[in-house]
Design a protein around this motif. Structure first.
Motif, mmCIF file in Angstrom:
data_model
loop_
_atom_site.group_PDB
_atom_site.id
_atom_site.type_symbol
_atom_site.label_atom_id
_atom_site.label_comp_id
_atom_site.label_asym_id
_atom_site.label_seq_id
_atom_site.Cartn_x
_atom_site.Cartn_y
_atom_site.Cartn_z
ATOM 1 N N ALA A 78 -28.210 15.173 -25.422
ATOM 2 C CA ALA A 78 -28.605 14.840 -26.791
ATOM 3 C C ALA A 78 -29.011 13.374 -26.878
ATOM 4 N N ILE A 79 -30.164 13.111 -27.480
ATOM 5 C CA ILE A 79 -30.619 11.742 -27.693
ATOM 6 C C ILE A 79 -30.467 11.332 -29.154
ATOM 7 N N ALA A 80 -30.027 12.267 -29.990
ATOM 8 C CA ALA A 80 -29.700 12.002 -31.388
ATOM 9 C C ALA A 80 -28.729 13.093 -31.823
ATOM 10 N N ILE A 81 -27.870 12.758 -32.772
ATOM 11 C CA ILE A 81 -26.839 13.701 -33.193
ATOM 12 C C ILE A 81 -26.838 13.839 -34.708
ATOM 13 N N SER A 82 -26.768 15.087 -35.156
ATOM 14 C CA SER A 82 -26.601 15.394 -36.566
ATOM 15 C C SER A 82 -25.517 16.471 -36.678
ATOM 16 N N ALA A 83 -25.480 17.166 -37.807
ATOM 17 C CA ALA A 83 -24.443 18.170 -38.023
ATOM 18 C C ALA A 83 -24.966 19.260 -38.940
ATOM 19 N N ASP A 84 -24.341 20.438 -38.861
ATOM 20 C CA ASP A 84 -24.831 21.556 -39.661
ATOM 21 C C ASP A 84 -24.065 21.733 -40.973
ATOM 22 N N CYS A 85 -23.406 20.665 -41.432
ATOM 23 C CA CYS A 85 -22.814 20.630 -42.771
ATOM 24 C C CYS A 85 -22.853 19.191 -43.254
ATOM 25 N N GLY A 86 -23.402 18.972 -44.443
ATOM 26 C CA GLY A 86 -23.532 17.616 -44.958
ATOM 27 C C GLY A 86 -22.210 16.922 -45.214
ATOM 28 N N PHE A 87 -21.129 17.701 -45.367
ATOM 29 C CA PHE A 87 -19.829 17.101 -45.620
ATOM 30 C C PHE A 87 -19.203 16.495 -44.358
ATOM 31 N N PHE A 88 -19.836 16.687 -43.198
ATOM 32 C CA PHE A 88 -19.434 15.940 -42.007
ATOM 33 C C PHE A 88 -19.703 14.441 -42.197
ATOM 34 N N MET A 89 -20.351 14.084 -43.295
ATOM 35 C CA MET A 89 -20.598 12.678 -43.622
ATOM 36 C C MET A 89 -19.324 11.850 -43.530
ATOM 37 N N ILE A 212 -39.246 25.257 -53.250
ATOM 38 C CA ILE A 212 -38.786 24.526 -54.431
ATOM 39 C C ILE A 212 -39.604 23.260 -54.646
ATOM 40 N N ARG A 213 -40.111 22.667 -53.580
ATOM 41 C CA ARG A 213 -41.056 21.557 -53.767
ATOM 42 C C ARG A 213 -42.258 22.034 -54.575
ATOM 43 N N ARG A 214 -42.769 23.219 -54.214
ATOM 44 C CA ARG A 214 -43.943 23.740 -54.917
ATOM 45 C C ARG A 214 -43.617 24.068 -56.368
ATOM 46 N N SER A 215 -42.466 24.648 -56.625
ATOM 47 C CA SER A 215 -42.146 25.095 -57.984
ATOM 48 C C SER A 215 -41.773 23.947 -58.917
ATOM 49 N N THR A 216 -41.207 22.875 -58.373
ATOM 50 C CA THR A 216 -40.769 21.768 -59.222
ATOM 51 C C THR A 216 -41.768 20.624 -59.278
ATOM 52 N N GLY A 217 -42.558 20.452 -58.209
ATOM 53 C CA GLY A 217 -43.462 19.315 -58.136
ATOM 54 C C GLY A 217 -42.751 17.990 -57.967
ATOM 55 N N VAL A 218 -41.492 18.040 -57.543
ATOM 56 C CA VAL A 218 -40.673 16.838 -57.380
ATOM 57 C C VAL A 218 -40.443 16.591 -55.893
ATOM 58 N N PRO A 219 -40.480 15.337 -55.426
ATOM 59 C CA PRO A 219 -40.159 15.067 -54.022
ATOM 60 C C PRO A 219 -38.741 15.547 -53.688
ATOM 61 N N ILE A 220 -38.612 16.230 -52.552
ATOM 62 C CA ILE A 220 -37.315 16.745 -52.113
ATOM 63 C C ILE A 220 -37.087 16.322 -50.668
ATOM 64 N N TYR A 221 -35.903 15.819 -50.405
ATOM 65 C CA TYR A 221 -35.503 15.403 -49.068
ATOM 66 C C TYR A 221 -34.295 16.235 -48.630
ATOM 67 N N ASP A 222 -34.249 16.571 -47.325
ATOM 68 C CA ASP A 222 -33.099 17.307 -46.815
ATOM 69 C C ASP A 222 -32.770 16.833 -45.404
ATOM 70 N N ILE A 223 -31.795 17.459 -44.775
ATOM 71 C CA ILE A 223 -31.320 17.012 -43.468
ATOM 72 C C ILE A 223 -32.405 17.094 -42.395
ATOM 73 N N THR A 224 -33.334 18.045 -42.506
ATOM 74 C CA THR A 224 -34.375 18.147 -41.482
ATOM 75 C C THR A 224 -35.311 16.948 -41.518
ATOM 76 N N ASP A 225 -35.541 16.385 -42.707
ATOM 77 C CA ASP A 225 -36.358 15.170 -42.806
ATOM 78 C C ASP A 225 -35.674 14.017 -42.078
ATOM 79 N N LEU A 226 -34.365 13.903 -42.269
ATOM 80 C CA LEU A 226 -33.624 12.825 -41.610
ATOM 81 C C LEU A 226 -33.579 13.037 -40.095
ATOM 82 N N CYS A 227 -33.424 14.285 -39.664
ATOM 83 C CA CYS A 227 -33.418 14.553 -38.219
ATOM 84 C C CYS A 227 -34.761 14.229 -37.587
ATOM 85 N N ARG A 228 -35.863 14.598 -38.260
ATOM 86 C CA ARG A 228 -37.190 14.282 -37.716
ATOM 87 C C ARG A 228 -37.399 12.775 -37.622
#
Length: 235
Positions: A78-89, A212-228
């Motif tokens: 692994a060259i970067a580490i994340s987690a599959d639950c946000g509460f691992f924060m 949901i981005r399409r339906s709301t028209g609001v910027p949405i960020y999630d864990i995959t954005d941070l991983c990328r």
């Protein structure tokens, strides 16, 4: 252990599956979908004792198991580490101190940055699986004025969370997750019309982010954005 391909390593919740069995196929766009990382390899290590209810409510005794799992991931390439639950924060600092690769355990790390992307009157909405356990300690905000610009909503009581808390957990149909998340967003936006961006804490939400981005028209960020973003910094 010999290192394999350079990979994204994920700390995983307990799934209760028998040894040698395969977990259900995740929906497209989920955190373990290699296609969203340009087919970058993904490797996982289960954190012993990390059932969803334990991680969500917080348990300091999980910290050694998180560190051990992270070190195994690095040994495997692994060259970067994340987690599959946000509460691992809650274990972000300990894991980051224990390994020599970038660690991004939760999309909640983005909260201070996203607030600064928005004009001062605007608000950031954090969408979580369980808002009753998403407290001040997870947001990384010291300034009361900034804290007042963050609103938190959750889908506790819904099918998505009930299924995740089962032992073993039960996959939730994407349409059900989208319906529950959309309803929560609708309530938050009605109560807080100043909301200008959304952050999904739950790692089960990325599969519905595009819709949901399409339906709301609001910027949405999630864990995959941070991983990328994290992978792009080291690849």
């Amino acid at each position: 252990m010999n290192k394999g391909a350079r990979s994204l390593g994920l700390l995983s919740l307990e799934d209760g599956l028998p040894p040698g069995s395969f977990p259900p196929t995740p929906p497209p766009g989920s955190i373990v979908d290699p296609a969203i990382y340009d087919d970058f390899p993904i490797i996982t290590e289960t954190v012993v004792g990390a059932w969803a209810n334990v991680v969500i409510r917080g348990d300091p005794s999980l910290e050694p198991a998180c560190i051990a799992a992270a070190r195994r991931l690095v040994e495997r390439g692994a060259i970067a580490i994340s987690a599959d639950c946000g509460f691992f924060m809650r274990h972000q600092a300990a894991v980051a101190a224990a390994v020599n690769v970038p660690v991004a355990m939760s999309s909640l790390l983005l909260v201070p940055t996203l607030l600064r992307q928005l004009p001062r009157p605007a608000k950031l909405a954090v969408l979580t699986a369980d808002s009753t356990h998403c407290g001040e300690d997870l947001l990384g905000i010291a300034d009361p004025a900034d804290r007042a610009r963050v609103v938190i909503g959750g889908i506790e009581g819904g099918k998505h969370l009930r299924n995740a808390l089962m032992r073993p957990p039960i996959p939730t149909d994407v349409a059900v997750t989208e319906k529950e998340v959309s309803a929560c967003i609708g309530q938050l936006r009605a109560a807080h019309p100043q909301i200008a961006a959304l952050l999904f804490e739950c790692t089960g939400f990325p599969s519905v982010t595009p819709a949901i981005r399409r339906s709301t028209g609001v910027p949405i960020y999630d864990i995959t954005d941070l991983c990328r973003l994290t992978l792009a910094s080291v690849v």
